[in-house]
Design a protein around this motif. Structure first.
Motif, PDB file in Angstrom:
ATOM      1  N   LEU A   1      -3.183  -1.199   9.196  1.00 54.37           N
ATOM      2  CA  LEU A   1      -2.665  -0.138  10.076  1.00 54.37           C
ATOM      3  C   LEU A   1      -2.014   0.968   9.248  1.00 54.37           C
ATOM      4  O   LEU A   1      -1.492   0.717   8.149  1.00 54.37           O
ATOM      5  CB  LEU A   1      -1.631  -0.724  11.055  1.00 54.37           C
ATOM      6  CG  LEU A   1      -2.170  -1.787  12.015  1.00 54.37           C
ATOM      7  CD1 LEU A   1      -1.022  -2.468  12.756  1.00 54.37           C
ATOM      8  CD2 LEU A   1      -3.136  -1.148  13.011  1.00 54.37           C
ATOM      9  N   ASP A   2      -2.016   2.185   9.797  1.00 59.54           N
ATOM     10  CA  ASP A   2      -1.406   3.331   9.127  1.00 59.54           C
ATOM     11  C   ASP A   2       0.086   3.343   9.488  1.00 59.54           C
ATOM     12  O   ASP A   2       0.480   3.875  10.527  1.00 59.54           O
ATOM     13  CB  ASP A   2      -2.101   4.619   9.598  1.00 59.54           C
ATOM     14  CG  ASP A   2      -1.478   5.872   8.990  1.00 59.54           C
ATOM     15  OD1 ASP A   2      -0.589   5.728   8.111  1.00 59.54           O
ATOM     16  OD2 ASP A   2      -1.886   6.980   9.386  1.00 59.54           O
ATOM     17  N   ALA A   3       0.894   2.699   8.654  1.00 54.67           N
ATOM     18  CA  ALA A   3       2.340   2.620   8.937  1.00 54.67           C
ATOM     19  C   ALA A   3       3.117   2.953   7.672  1.00 54.67           C
ATOM     20  O   ALA A   3       2.678   2.648   6.567  1.00 54.67           O
ATOM     21  CB  ALA A   3       2.704   1.218   9.405  1.00 54.67           C
ATOM     22  N   VAL A   4       4.268   3.596   7.886  1.00 50.76           N
ATOM     23  CA  VAL A   4       5.090   4.033   6.763  1.00 50.76           C
ATOM     24  C   VAL A   4       6.543   3.661   7.047  1.00 50.76           C
ATOM     25  O   VAL A   4       6.996   3.736   8.192  1.00 50.76           O
ATOM     26  CB  VAL A   4       5.006   5.582   6.598  1.00 50.76           C
ATOM     27  CG1 VAL A   4       5.710   6.026   5.330  1.00 50.76           C
ATOM     28  CG2 VAL A   4       3.578   6.066   6.579  1.00 50.76           C
ATOM     29  N   CYS A   5       7.250   3.270   5.971  1.00 47.53           N
ATOM     30  CA  CYS A   5       8.672   2.974   6.124  1.00 47.53           C
ATOM     31  C   CYS A   5       9.445   4.265   5.909  1.00 47.53           C
ATOM     32  O   CYS A   5       9.571   4.730   4.770  1.00 47.53           O
ATOM     33  CB  CYS A   5       9.087   1.919   5.097  1.00 47.53           C
ATOM     34  SG  CYS A   5      10.784   1.396   5.335  1.00 47.53           S
TER      35      CYS A   5
END
Ligand SMILES: C[S@@+](CC[C@H](N)C(=O)[O-])C[C@H]1O[C@@H](n2cnc3c(N)ncnc32)[C@H](O)[C@@H]1O
Length: 227
Positions: A78-82
């Protein structure tokens, strides 16, 4: 964000899978009323809602302040960023913050966050979020519980006072040498009155529905459009 990483570590022990799925169903059905091709999930957690929306052909991006959550999203492709949601770029047809995410913010942070989300919405875009009601905090969330397995033992102790829920998570985790390591963090959640959402500079509250997730009227769904 040590406390959010501990939350990520213990979430599977909290017994919230059914409630999470019920919320996803609600958001999914609300979003059917809108033309959505791009979606931002703020506080995306393990990315369950993004997976559901991707299977409908929607391009999804997620942000979460917990690196543990984001690592799990990325492992699923998935395209996820912190990152802090206020730093997100791009624009979206829909933005969602599912399962208490707004309650993790104090009032000042919340108002700044909501106005920042207005900047990320396309002109006809929609922002949907849920919050705990006063009943949800005082009668459902407050209290203590414990969960044990061979490998880990969790104690959760939540106190609601002065519109703030302090939840102390204590986890004992078994190591290879059979000793236990103790982790303890407190998560603070804030009760928000509806009037905060009615006087936002850049978002217009177009709908609010109070509903039962666990018990009686414990949750409110908020739907916003750009002003
Ligand atoms: C109860 S979990 C819900 C996760 C996910 N939305 C779901 O439904 O499974 C709340 C999530 O919000 C994240 N969170 C809390 N405050 C945040 C913030 N200011 N920005 C981004 N994520 C945040 C936490 O790390 C956590 O993953």
């Amino acid at each position: 964000m040590r406390e959010l990483n501990l939350y990520a570590k213990v979430e599977h022990l909290l017994g919230i899978e059914e409630a999470t799925e019920a919320l996803y169903d609600l958001y999914h059905s609300e979003l059917e009323e809108y033309k959505v091709t791009t979606l931002l999930d703020v506080g995306c957690g393990r990315g369950g809602f993004m997976e559901r929306m991707i299977s409908d052909g929607i391009v999804c991006k997620g942000v979460d302040l917990s690196q543990v959550m984001v690592d799990e999203c990325q492992a699923k492709g998935l395209d996820a960023v912190c990152m802090d949601a206020k730093e997100v770029t791009g624009s979206y047809d829909a933005i969602v913050s599912i399962f208490d995410v707004l309650n993790f913010m104090d009032e000042k942070t919340l108002v700044a966050f909501l106005n920042a989300m207005a900047e990320r919405l396309n002109d006809n875009g929609v922002f949907i979020a849920d919050i705990n009601t006063l009943y949800g905090f005082s009668e459902v969330a407050e209290g203590s519980m414990s969960r044990d397995s061979e490998e880990e033992s969790l104690i959760v102790d939540a106190t609601f006072e002065n519109d703030k829920l302090d939840t102390v998570f204590t986890l004992f985790e078994k190591q290879e040498d059979c000793r236990y390591v103790k982790y303890q963090e407190t998560i603070i959640q804030y009760f928000h009155k509806i009037k905060i959402f009615q006087k936002l500079e850049k978002l217009r509250l177009v709908e609010k529905q109070t509903f039962s997730l666990y018990d009686r009227e414990d949750k409110t769904l908020l739907i916003f459009k750009k002003r």
